[in-house]
Design a protein around this motif. Structure first.
Motif, PDB file in Angstrom:
ATOM      1  N   PRO A  21       0.835  -1.204   0.000  1.00 44.29           N
ATOM      2  CA  PRO A  21       0.000   0.000   0.000  1.00 44.29           C
ATOM      3  C   PRO A  21       0.872   1.256   0.000  1.00 44.29           C
ATOM      4  CG  PRO A  21      -0.077  -1.104   2.131  1.00 44.29           C
ATOM      5  CD  PRO A  21       0.696  -1.981   1.211  1.00 44.29           C
ATOM      6  N   ASN A  22       0.415   2.275  -0.705  1.00 45.15           N
ATOM      7  CA  ASN A  22       1.175   3.521  -0.705  1.00 45.15           C
ATOM      8  C   ASN A  22       0.840   4.324   0.548  1.00 45.15           C
ATOM      9  OD1 ASN A  22      -1.173   5.080  -1.167  1.00 45.15           O
ATOM     10  ND2 ASN A  22      -0.941   4.940  -3.373  1.00 45.15           N
ATOM     11  N   ALA A  23       1.537   5.421   0.733  1.00 40.81           N
ATOM     12  CA  ALA A  23       1.391   6.218   1.953  1.00 40.81           C
ATOM     13  C   ALA A  23      -0.047   6.702   2.147  1.00 40.81           C
ATOM     14  CB  ALA A  23       2.351   7.407   1.908  1.00 40.81           C
ATOM     15  N   GLU A  24      -0.677   7.144   1.072  1.00 39.75           N
ATOM     16  CA  GLU A  24      -2.053   7.633   1.179  1.00 39.75           C
ATOM     17  C   GLU A  24      -2.993   6.513   1.600  1.00 39.75           C
ATOM     18  OE1 GLU A  24      -0.015   8.410  -1.434  1.00 39.75           O
ATOM     19  OE2 GLU A  24       0.304  10.497  -0.835  1.00 39.75           O
ATOM     20  N   ASP A  25      -2.801   5.321   1.029  1.00 36.34           N
ATOM     21  CA  ASP A  25      -3.642   4.177   1.397  1.00 36.34           C
ATOM     22  C   ASP A  25      -3.496   3.835   2.875  1.00 36.34           C
ATOM     23  OD1 ASP A  25      -4.552   3.900  -1.212  1.00 36.34           O
ATOM     24  OD2 ASP A  25      -3.129   2.305  -1.711  1.00 36.34           O
ATOM     25  N   ILE A  26      -2.273   3.921   3.387  1.00 34.65           N
ATOM     26  CA  ILE A  26      -2.031   3.630   4.800  1.00 34.65           C
ATOM     27  C   ILE A  26      -2.820   4.585   5.686  1.00 34.65           C
ATOM     28  CG2 ILE A  26      -0.271   3.690   6.618  1.00 34.65           C
ATOM     29  CD1 ILE A  26       1.716   2.670   4.426  1.00 34.65           C
ATOM     30  N   GLY A  44       0.148  13.068  12.438  1.00 35.67           N
ATOM     31  CA  GLY A  44       1.423  12.400  12.670  1.00 35.67           C
ATOM     32  C   GLY A  44       1.671  11.281  11.675  1.00 35.67           C
ATOM     33  N   LEU A  45       0.627  10.530  11.369  1.00 31.27           N
ATOM     34  CA  LEU A  45       0.753   9.447  10.395  1.00 31.27           C
ATOM     35  C   LEU A  45       1.003  10.009   8.999  1.00 31.27           C
ATOM     36  CD1 LEU A  45       0.733   6.401   9.968  1.00 31.27           C
ATOM     37  CD2 LEU A  45      -1.756   6.535   9.673  1.00 31.27           C
ATOM     38  N   ILE A  46       0.331  11.094   8.664  1.00 26.50           N
ATOM     39  CA  ILE A  46       0.572  11.741   7.369  1.00 26.50           C
ATOM     40  C   ILE A  46       2.031  12.162   7.264  1.00 26.50           C
ATOM     41  CG2 ILE A  46       0.077  13.814   6.001  1.00 26.50           C
ATOM     42  CD1 ILE A  46      -2.887  13.500   6.978  1.00 26.50           C
ATOM     43  N   GLN A  47       2.541  12.764   8.334  1.00 25.66           N
ATOM     44  CA  GLN A  47       3.939  13.196   8.324  1.00 25.66           C
ATOM     45  C   GLN A  47       4.902  12.012   8.248  1.00 25.66           C
ATOM     46  OE1 GLN A  47       3.929  15.798  11.862  1.00 25.66           O
ATOM     47  NE2 GLN A  47       4.618  17.410  10.479  1.00 25.66           N
ATOM     48  N   GLY A  54      -3.542  16.367   0.255  1.00 26.65           N
ATOM     49  CA  GLY A  54      -4.610  16.586  -0.720  1.00 26.65           C
ATOM     50  C   GLY A  54      -5.227  15.290  -1.209  1.00 26.65           C
ATOM     51  N   SER A  55      -4.390  14.295  -1.450  1.00 26.78           N
ATOM     52  CA  SER A  55      -4.881  12.999  -1.907  1.00 26.78           C
ATOM     53  C   SER A  55      -5.703  12.313  -0.829  1.00 26.78           C
ATOM     54  CB  SER A  55      -3.703  12.119  -2.322  1.00 26.78           C
ATOM     55  OG  SER A  55      -4.146  10.849  -2.714  1.00 26.78           O
ATOM     56  N   VAL A  56      -5.208  12.364   0.415  1.00 25.11           N
ATOM     57  CA  VAL A  56      -5.944  11.761   1.537  1.00 25.11           C
ATOM     58  C   VAL A  56      -7.285  12.460   1.716  1.00 25.11           C
ATOM     59  CG1 VAL A  56      -5.940  11.400   4.039  1.00 25.11           C
ATOM     60  CG2 VAL A  56      -3.861  10.959   2.718  1.00 25.11           C
ATOM     61  N   ALA A  57      -7.268  13.788   1.714  1.00 23.51           N
ATOM     62  CA  ALA A  57      -8.504  14.556   1.885  1.00 23.51           C
ATOM     63  C   ALA A  57      -9.511  14.232   0.787  1.00 23.51           C
ATOM     64  CB  ALA A  57      -8.188  16.055   1.898  1.00 23.51           C
ATOM     65  N   THR A  59      -9.744  11.521  -1.075  1.00 22.02           N
ATOM     66  CA  THR A  59     -10.251  10.153  -0.915  1.00 22.02           C
ATOM     67  C   THR A  59     -11.303  10.075   0.182  1.00 22.02           C
ATOM     68  OG1 THR A  59      -8.166   9.228  -1.687  1.00 22.02           O
ATOM     69  CG2 THR A  59      -9.594   7.767  -0.412  1.00 22.02           C
ATOM     70  N   LEU A  60     -11.088  10.839   1.246  1.00 17.84           N
ATOM     71  CA  LEU A  60     -12.028  10.813   2.373  1.00 17.84           C
ATOM     72  C   LEU A  60     -13.196  11.784   2.200  1.00 17.84           C
ATOM     73  CD1 LEU A  60      -9.436  10.576   5.289  1.00 17.84           C
ATOM     74  CD2 LEU A  60     -10.911   8.743   4.411  1.00 17.84           C
ATOM     75  N   GLY A  61     -13.196  12.557   1.125  1.00 20.21           N
ATOM     76  CA  GLY A  61     -14.289  13.487   0.869  1.00 20.21           C
ATOM     77  C   GLY A  61     -14.253  14.726   1.748  1.00 20.21           C
ATOM     78  N   VAL A  62     -13.049  15.119   2.162  1.00 24.16           N
ATOM     79  CA  VAL A  62     -12.883  16.303   3.011  1.00 24.16           C
ATOM     80  C   VAL A  62     -12.370  17.443   2.138  1.00 24.16           C
ATOM     81  CG1 VAL A  62     -11.634  17.252   4.989  1.00 24.16           C
ATOM     82  CG2 VAL A  62     -12.358  14.863   5.012  1.00 24.16           C
ATOM     83  N   PRO A  63     -13.015  18.609   2.187  1.00 25.08           N
ATOM     84  CA  PRO A  63     -12.513  19.744   1.401  1.00 25.08           C
ATOM     85  C   PRO A  63     -11.063  20.058   1.789  1.00 25.08           C
ATOM     86  CG  PRO A  63     -14.699  20.220   2.272  1.00 25.08           C
ATOM     87  CD  PRO A  63     -14.239  18.947   2.920  1.00 25.08           C
ATOM     88  N   MET A  64     -10.243  20.378   0.798  1.00 22.83           N
ATOM     89  CA  MET A  64      -8.818  20.590   1.032  1.00 22.83           C
ATOM     90  C   MET A  64      -8.556  21.697   2.046  1.00 22.83           C
ATOM     91  SD  MET A  64      -5.858  19.582   0.583  1.00 22.83           S
ATOM     92  CE  MET A  64      -4.284  20.272   1.054  1.00 22.83           C
ATOM     93  N   ALA A  65      -9.289  22.795   1.975  1.00 19.59           N
ATOM     94  CA  ALA A  65      -9.069  23.894   2.918  1.00 19.59           C
ATOM     95  C   ALA A  65      -9.311  23.441   4.354  1.00 19.59           C
ATOM     96  CB  ALA A  65      -9.959  25.085   2.569  1.00 19.59           C
ATOM     97  N   GLU A  66     -10.355  22.653   4.551  1.00 15.23           N
ATOM     98  CA  GLU A  66     -10.669  22.130   5.885  1.00 15.23           C
ATOM     99  C   GLU A  66      -9.584  21.163   6.358  1.00 15.23           C
ATOM    100  OE1 GLU A  66     -14.095  19.331   7.934  1.00 15.23           O
ATOM    101  OE2 GLU A  66     -14.647  20.559   6.211  1.00 15.23           O
TER     102      GLU A  66
END
Length: 77
Positions: A21-26, A44-47, A54-57, A59-66
């Motif tokens: 799995p890539n970092a975003e998938d993790i 912390g996990l993102i870091q 942006g990719s994680v947001a 995928t999860l349906g979260v607006p990038m600004a938020e």
């Protein structure tokens, strides 16, 4: 005669190439599996994985600004 295992036989039996799995998938899998995870844990996990926020947001349906505001707040605490 000793048995000789062949790596190709294993991967063929598993359908071929197996990708890690890539970092975003993790990060996405962590968030989905831990709905009560804190913003600090997620940031912390993102870091630590180097995941793209942006990719994680997305995928999860979260607006990038938020997502960026939450990430910034979490890493500054």
């Amino acid at each position: 005669m000793a048995r000789q295992d062949n790596e190709a036989d294993y991967t063929e039996g598993l359908g071929g190439f197996i990708a890690a799995p890539n970092a975003e998938d993790i990060v996405v899998q962590f968030v989905q599996g831990n709905p009560n995870a804190s913003l600090e844990q997620i940031a912390g996990l993102i870091q630590s994985t180097g995941a793209d926020l942006g990719s994680v947001a997305s995928t999860l349906g979260v607006p990038m600004a938020e997502a960026q505001r939450a990430f910034d707040a979490a890493i500054s605490s």
